[in-house]
Write a protein that holds these residues in place. Sequence first.
Motif, mmCIF file in Angstrom:
data_model
loop_
_atom_site.group_PDB
_atom_site.id
_atom_site.type_symbol
_atom_site.label_atom_id
_atom_site.label_comp_id
_atom_site.label_asym_id
_atom_site.label_seq_id
_atom_site.Cartn_x
_atom_site.Cartn_y
_atom_site.Cartn_z
ATOM 1 N N CYS A 73 0.862 -1.183 0.000
ATOM 2 C CA CYS A 73 0.000 0.000 0.000
ATOM 3 C C CYS A 73 0.897 1.230 0.000
ATOM 4 O O CYS A 73 1.772 1.378 0.846
ATOM 5 N N CYS A 76 0.352 3.542 3.497
ATOM 6 C CA CYS A 76 0.885 3.134 4.808
ATOM 7 C C CYS A 76 2.103 2.214 4.681
ATOM 8 O O CYS A 76 2.731 1.874 5.674
ATOM 9 N N HIS A 136 -4.828 0.552 0.239
ATOM 10 C CA HIS A 136 -5.894 -0.064 1.020
ATOM 11 C C HIS A 136 -7.168 0.774 0.873
ATOM 12 O O HIS A 136 -7.093 1.980 0.624
ATOM 13 N N CYS A 141 -6.747 1.032 5.989
ATOM 14 C CA CYS A 141 -5.376 1.529 5.851
ATOM 15 C C CYS A 141 -4.840 2.006 7.185
ATOM 16 O O CYS A 141 -5.488 2.772 7.892
ATOM 17 N N LYS A 142 -3.633 1.532 7.506
ATOM 18 C CA LYS A 142 -3.021 1.900 8.778
ATOM 19 C C LYS A 142 -2.678 3.387 8.831
ATOM 20 O O LYS A 142 -2.586 3.971 9.900
#
Length: 175
Positions: A73, A76, A136, A141-142
């Motif tokens: 991604c 992140c 993501h 998504c982080k």
Amino acid sequence: MQRQPLPKQVDARKLCITNAEINATATVQQLGRFAEGLASSEGEVLAELKLFRGEQGFYRIDGHALAKVEVTCERCLTAMPIEVVSEFALAIVWTEEQAKALPKYLDAVILGEELLDLEELLQDELIISTPFVNYHDIADCKATGPTEYPAPEGAGSEEKSESPFSVLGSIKPRD
Ligand SMILES: [Zn+2]
């Protein structure tokens, strides 16, 4: 349908004459050049190939491949699963000139007397079909988790420019 491990090399023109169908699996690890662009070499590829004589006597390979793999991604920089789907319609030709003369809906595979390397063919098609950048879904998504923390300074501008870490992210060793 019964699947076999991907045969590495085949006598492609002969298989066209016998209307061969190949339903095969391969590991991403087997497909080194494809794996290079991914977040890890985990994953499996399913491929269905139909070899036949088509219109104008063309030696044809029509195929469908599905790869469940992990890419990075770009927001992140962690791995995310995606499915790469590839559909292709190929004609086996002897020369560059014959390749240029093919109808638009056919892509050329230039092949002499040698055997056709199916691993090479499959990874070429998968590489073309892999999205160049991936994100993501926002919810997963982080980098965009719960926003109880103030966004770090400059976070907004980072979104617009290509992340300087994108290359680093894709070659980050995975354990
Ligand atoms: Zn993400």
